[in-house]
Design an enzyme around this catalytic site. Sequence first.
Site, short mmCIF file in Angstrom:
data_model
loop_
_atom_site.label_atom_id
_atom_site.label_comp_id
_atom_site.label_asym_id
_atom_site.label_seq_id
_atom_site.Cartn_x
_atom_site.Cartn_y
_atom_site.Cartn_z
N LEU A 136 -2.66 -1.89 -1.38
CA LEU A 136 -2.15 -0.58 -1.77
C LEU A 136 -3.32 0.24 -2.27
O LEU A 136 -4.16 -0.26 -3.03
CB LEU A 136 -1.10 -0.70 -2.88
CG LEU A 136 0.33 -1.07 -2.48
CD1 LEU A 136 1.18 -1.26 -3.73
CD2 LEU A 136 0.96 -0.03 -1.58
N ASP A 137 -3.40 1.51 -1.86
CA ASP A 137 -4.47 2.39 -2.34
C ASP A 137 -4.38 2.56 -3.86
O ASP A 137 -3.31 2.40 -4.45
CB ASP A 137 -4.36 3.76 -1.68
CG ASP A 137 -4.64 3.71 -0.19
OD1 ASP A 137 -5.38 2.82 0.24
OD2 ASP A 137 -4.12 4.58 0.54
N PRO A 138 -5.51 2.88 -4.51
CA PRO A 138 -5.49 3.07 -5.97
C PRO A 138 -4.42 4.07 -6.44
O PRO A 138 -3.79 3.87 -7.47
CB PRO A 138 -6.90 3.58 -6.27
CG PRO A 138 -7.74 2.95 -5.21
CD PRO A 138 -6.88 2.95 -3.98
#
Length: 351
Positions: A55-57
Amino acid sequence: MTMTSQKTTDKQKVSGVILVDKPQGMTSQQVVSKVKYLFKSPAHDSKKAGHTGTLDPMATGLLPICMGEATKFSHYQLDADKSYQATILLGSQTDTGDADGQIVGQVSIPTFDQSILDKVAQQFLGAQQQIPPMYSALKKDGKKLYEYARAGIEVERAPRDIVIKAIDLKAIDNEQIQLTVTCTKGTYVRVLAEDIAKIMGTLGHLIALRRTQVGKFSIVESISLSALEALSLDERQAQLLAIDACVNIEAELTLTAEQYTRVHMGQRLNVFEQLTDDLRDYISTSISHQSSVSESNDTPLDSDIVSSDDEQPLLHEIAVDIRLLDEQGEFIGLGAVSLNGRLQPKKLIQR
């Protein structure tokens, strides 16, 4: 929760699956490191762990983390369908496709209503190809794409086959849309958001992204990092799902104590007499599914049989994955079994 003994020390290896609700601002790997720390103790070894899909930040939501022996079966969730809820801000585009990037374009936003959104959503339903974004961890010539992007270099990316299995668009206001989507692995919701905006005659980027489902796992089953940290070590261990929680195979075969010993030595078994009618039906159905997938992809069937003249194996020789249990009914790993009764051990847990 399952513990397995380590041979090299007197510590116990922590094994199982923990469903974490990832907070915004952390990378997926930072969450894994935090979880490893929270399960560590003088008596417990939590060094081996990994997530089942980045998951992206900026994103929040469901991040299944496999620990210890469970890491052997994490690929089942890596390959699983995933569901997301996202917010698209129309009128502007960023270099990353989300709110963490710099604005690189702005245009006006046309008026729209629910009927327009329904028509747009319908255009994205089903099988299609998607070009991965430059700001991604995919590699080109051993270098991650985002490293090229940060240097101002754009490289050619091959399109990837994806399937949008469900999609819904709802207006939040005149410039924001809520996107709810279920898709196959490898789908970039950031790119999907940009493409939706283009179809609507404008630009767009994500300002919120939350993963709500990974395969059979739901966000409602997850625990936040702060809540996990507030628990005692015993309570944290109680949050762990079983080692085989990621395995989506129902068919199982119980081995005798002698067979258990032999498969752990890597030996093949003849389990023809142990194949029930249900197991035979499962194997036959799985072979039929493999055949249809193979024909559509123009790839050979999955089998341990290798023919010197590249001929396809006979149906009764084709092996399919099956769960293996010991005499106590405990999961011990996966094997590949064929209709002729040959069982090949594949991934076995170490106790």
